[in-house]
Design an enzyme around this catalytic site. Sequence first.
Site: not given
Length: 282
Positions: A30-31, A33, A37, A149, A186
Amino acid sequence: MEVLKSKKVLQDFIERQKEMGKKIGFAPTMGALHKGHLSLYEKAREENDLVISSIFVNPTQFNNAEDLEKYPRDINRDILILENSHLVDAVYIPEVVDIYPEKTVSQHYDFDGLENEMEGKSRPGHFDGVGTVVEELFHQVKPDNAYFGEKDFQQLAIIKKMVEKKKLLVNIKGVPIYRAENGLALSSRNQRLHEDRREASKVIYETLKKVNEWFRVITIPEIKERVQDIFDEQKGMQLEYFLIADEETLKETDFFYKDKNFRAFIVVVVDGVRLIDNMHLD
Ligand code: PAF
């Protein structure tokens, strides 16, 4: 890197790649980043000929309009990160209509009860939204392998279940949680925390490590009490839930069983930001 801004452009691209017999690795996002990612792309790079990512803030998986609105969006920054990483061959940035041609609503899924545990209780409808967008992206991108993830362990389990039940032709690969130097998992949400609060939030990972030491030494109710005590002492942090569950069924347990894998799951709200983490228990 190719930037594919519509379903039509994506489809032409995928067709060409399939004709050349390329094995496609896909990591939807979903961006916003971050290095977590990049660890998905690294794994995808090792195992495929071509790596594709997508950036789409999926409205149907937010059960709260404010959360959707506050979700960090900076597409130019994300494209730059992808380009500089040299890990991704193409990024798909669909419009809402490319994913939801008619109404922007979720399909309803039965994930054999996985959807009713943990996040499913706090975020009704969330996993229907995730299932809907991921299934549609799989149909459009046609990946051989797809990477998710382990931070969102329940999401990973649900996507595996969807692929199994719908017999989709894609292998789902979990990638270990990427942590900051202080141990904080993260997440795009971390951007919403001041630096000192991000530092204080390392207590989440430290607690999970202690839980792993206590596991099978004291009882699970005793572990839960100790975890609650730790967070009662933290200023500006509320423990939303902590539990230990069977990794396969995601059902909470108060007892240890032999021959089962267990995992600790935690959600802590820090200054209004909901942080989620988990750890496999040895
Ligand atoms: O984990 C995420 O970022 C999202 O839930 C996903 C898998 C991209 C679906 O929107």
